[in-house]
Write a protein that holds these residues in place. Structure first.
Motif, PDB file in Angstrom:
ATOM      1  N   CYS A  16       0.816  -1.284   0.105  1.00 47.16           N
ATOM      2  CA  CYS A  16      -0.084   0.181   0.080  1.00 47.16           C
ATOM      3  C   CYS A  16       0.994   1.301  -0.084  1.00 47.16           C
ATOM      4  O   CYS A  16       1.847   1.332   0.525  1.00 47.16           O
ATOM      5  N   CYS A  38      -6.789  -3.587   4.082  1.00 45.36           N
ATOM      6  CA  CYS A  38      -5.320  -3.830   4.473  1.00 45.36           C
ATOM      7  C   CYS A  38      -5.090  -4.361   5.698  1.00 45.36           C
ATOM      8  O   CYS A  38      -4.243  -5.435   5.736  1.00 45.36           O
ATOM      9  N   CYS A  53      -3.765   3.813  -5.539  1.00 43.32           N
ATOM     10  CA  CYS A  53      -3.018   2.931  -5.004  1.00 43.32           C
ATOM     11  C   CYS A  53      -3.622   1.486  -5.616  1.00 43.32           C
ATOM     12  O   CYS A  53      -4.913   1.362  -5.611  1.00 43.32           O
TER      13      CYS A  53
END
Length: 57
Positions: A16, A38, A53
């Motif tokens: 990330c 995440c 991202c």
């Protein structure tokens, strides 16, 4: 002496690129993440969906 307050940190997800405010971060195991995807290790290979991202775990 002055103290430094860290307010912004990189998401703990290795792939990330997001930077997150500590006050808004998802905290797991003492690490700060930008979102639940995440923090959960991208179990369903879903990305964090933040612009620019491409992380998917």
């Amino acid at each position: 002496m002055s103290s430094v307050d860290v307010e912004m940190v990189k998401c703990a997800c290795q792939d990330c690129v997001c930077v997150v405010q500590l006050s808004k971060a998802v905290s797991r195991d003492g690490k700060a993440y930008c979102c639940d995807e995440c923090a959960d290790g991208h179990k369903d290979h879903a990305g964090c969906e933040h612009a620019g991202c491409a992380c998917h775990g």
